[in-house]
Design a protein around this motif. Sequence first.
Motif, PDB file in Angstrom:
ATOM      1  N   LEU A 178      -7.947   2.648  -0.773  1.00 49.80           N
ATOM      2  CA  LEU A 178      -9.198   1.874  -0.809  1.00 49.80           C
ATOM      3  C   LEU A 178      -8.927   0.980  -1.914  1.00 49.80           C
ATOM      4  CD1 LEU A 178     -12.336   4.101  -0.068  1.00 49.80           C
ATOM      5  CD2 LEU A 178     -11.472   2.173   1.018  1.00 49.80           C
ATOM      6  N   PRO A 179      -8.544   1.284  -3.207  1.00 51.84           N
ATOM      7  CA  PRO A 179      -8.151   0.341  -4.178  1.00 51.84           C
ATOM      8  C   PRO A 179      -7.139  -0.836  -3.984  1.00 51.84           C
ATOM      9  CG  PRO A 179      -8.213   2.505  -5.102  1.00 51.84           C
ATOM     10  CD  PRO A 179      -8.158   2.716  -3.777  1.00 51.84           C
ATOM     11  N   LEU A 180      -6.218  -0.297  -3.259  1.00 52.56           N
ATOM     12  CA  LEU A 180      -5.178  -1.494  -2.659  1.00 52.56           C
ATOM     13  C   LEU A 180      -5.846  -2.427  -1.659  1.00 52.56           C
ATOM     14  CD1 LEU A 180      -2.252  -2.450  -2.497  1.00 52.56           C
ATOM     15  CD2 LEU A 180      -1.943  -0.818  -0.743  1.00 52.56           C
ATOM     16  N   ALA A 181      -6.442  -1.885  -0.931  1.00 51.64           N
ATOM     17  CA  ALA A 181      -7.269  -2.788   0.114  1.00 51.64           C
ATOM     18  C   ALA A 181      -8.340  -3.662  -0.435  1.00 51.64           C
ATOM     19  CB  ALA A 181      -7.944  -1.895   1.188  1.00 51.64           C
ATOM     20  N   ALA A 201      -8.069  12.096   1.000  1.00 54.76           N
ATOM     21  CA  ALA A 201      -7.489  11.707  -0.390  1.00 54.76           C
ATOM     22  C   ALA A 201      -6.604  10.490  -0.197  1.00 54.76           C
ATOM     23  CB  ALA A 201      -6.500  13.005  -0.647  1.00 54.76           C
ATOM     24  N   CYS A 202      -6.052  10.310   1.232  1.00 53.11           N
ATOM     25  CA  CYS A 202      -5.225   9.295   1.680  1.00 53.11           C
ATOM     26  C   CYS A 202      -6.062   8.085   1.657  1.00 53.11           C
ATOM     27  CB  CYS A 202      -4.607   9.455   2.883  1.00 53.11           C
ATOM     28  SG  CYS A 202      -3.460   8.119   3.212  1.00 53.11           S
ATOM     29  N   VAL A 203      -7.219   8.083   2.199  1.00 54.02           N
ATOM     30  CA  VAL A 203      -8.167   6.769   2.274  1.00 54.02           C
ATOM     31  C   VAL A 203      -8.576   6.498   0.886  1.00 54.02           C
ATOM     32  CG1 VAL A 203     -10.346   6.211   2.920  1.00 54.02           C
ATOM     33  CG2 VAL A 203      -8.983   7.581   4.843  1.00 54.02           C
ATOM     34  N   VAL A 230      -6.380  -6.516  -2.029  1.00 55.29           N
ATOM     35  CA  VAL A 230      -5.705  -7.489  -1.470  1.00 55.29           C
ATOM     36  C   VAL A 230      -6.997  -8.386  -0.947  1.00 55.29           C
ATOM     37  CG1 VAL A 230      -4.651  -7.767   0.852  1.00 55.29           C
ATOM     38  CG2 VAL A 230      -3.990  -6.153  -0.685  1.00 55.29           C
ATOM     39  N   TRP A 231      -8.168  -7.742  -0.559  1.00 59.90           N
ATOM     40  CA  TRP A 231      -9.102  -8.526  -0.129  1.00 59.90           C
ATOM     41  C   TRP A 231      -9.915  -9.290  -1.304  1.00 59.90           C
ATOM     42  CZ3 TRP A 231     -11.650 -10.536   3.910  1.00 59.90           C
ATOM     43  CH2 TRP A 231     -12.968 -10.728   3.661  1.00 59.90           C
ATOM     44  N   THR A 232      -9.611  -9.091  -2.395  1.00 61.69           N
ATOM     45  CA  THR A 232     -10.134  -9.958  -3.518  1.00 61.69           C
ATOM     46  C   THR A 232      -9.301 -11.103  -3.636  1.00 61.69           C
ATOM     47  OG1 THR A 232     -11.312  -7.961  -4.523  1.00 61.69           O
ATOM     48  CG2 THR A 232     -10.923  -9.739  -6.112  1.00 61.69           C
ATOM     49  N   LEU A 233      -8.128 -10.794  -3.651  1.00 61.05           N
ATOM     50  CA  LEU A 233      -6.889 -11.799  -3.826  1.00 61.05           C
ATOM     51  C   LEU A 233      -7.107 -12.918  -2.585  1.00 61.05           C
ATOM     52  CD1 LEU A 233      -3.636 -10.037  -5.001  1.00 61.05           C
ATOM     53  CD2 LEU A 233      -5.105 -11.618  -6.230  1.00 61.05           C
TER      54      LEU A 233
END
Length: 361
Positions: A97-100, A91-93, A103-106
């Motif tokens: 994942l959405p936050l990562a 659940a933590c991962v 950040v990657w897209t930005l």
Amino acid sequence: MSLLEREVPGVVMTPDNIRSRKLPVIVNVLVAVAAFAVAAVIVLGAGIGNWVLVAVIGLILYLVGLNIAASRVEGRRAARNRTMQALIYSACVLAVLPLASVVWTLLSKGLERLDGAFFGTSMNNIGARDPEGGAYHAIIGTLEQVGIATLIAVPLGVLGAIYLVEYGRGRFANTVRFFVDVMTGIPSIVAGLFILSFWVLIVSPWFNDGNPRFSGFAAALALTVLMLPTIVRSTEEMLRLVPGPLREGSYALGVPQWKTILKVVLPTALPGIVTGVMLAIARAAGETAPVLLVAGGAAAINFDPFAGNQQSLALFVYQQAGDASRYAPARAWTAALTLVALVLILTIAAKLLARRNKLSR
């Protein structure tokens, strides 16, 4: 019999059998690999979904397989504990994942226009076929609008929270808490409409020969309306967490209440207050509708927040994302990256300043 050995009815405890059996890490890894491989074969082979469904089915198969393998090695009780632990980690991962991904897209799309021209020029006289143009005017507008809103909202919010915690009793305090809770959930466009109908259409004509005028200050007032409830609620909760003996010790020494609040209560709650303030600032910096309604947006640089249209980074992203120019999306992504970086820098700076407080350590 050694000191590690202990006689129990019918059992001799030795260093060899007092340790419970543990599931090897390699078995855990093999179960995970097998689970996701089976999920990929089922989903992709049957053509019923994509990698998201593979991840969901693979996670379910992994938890089932882990429970079976751990039950055989460690026992049912330890297997349930291991399975729930794996579920919590998963659940933590999934939450990260959405936050990562954001950040990657930005970073991947926002670095295209991350240059000196973007931060040193505006969109004034920039056409649809011109690859130049920057967000200097939007950065100035965001800093001024959010800065003015912070100067207004933070003192009002903190003082309001102090009243509710330290002085507020009875019906009036309950009424204030109720309206603060209601304001927390109001849409941002409602705040913009309120400032438009009150400040822009009624107050601003007094200073402009009877003509309504958009301004960055009006946008700051709208952002203040949005920031106030967040600051009040977060500060109120942090003040309630301050231990009562700290107040009582100060009162026992003859310190008046106002000085106890100023010297003891506020410094102790400062880290939490700073966190609430930064959350409010982050929300204000990302608002588009209020700025569009009362500041209007502008392509040129305007350093005066009290006169004329003014731009903001959030509004700049909105306008560039909908522009027909093929150069506009790159500007929008870089402006979004700039906005996130600006909020991050302000948050880190505020946290570092709050750490210097000795009473909060």
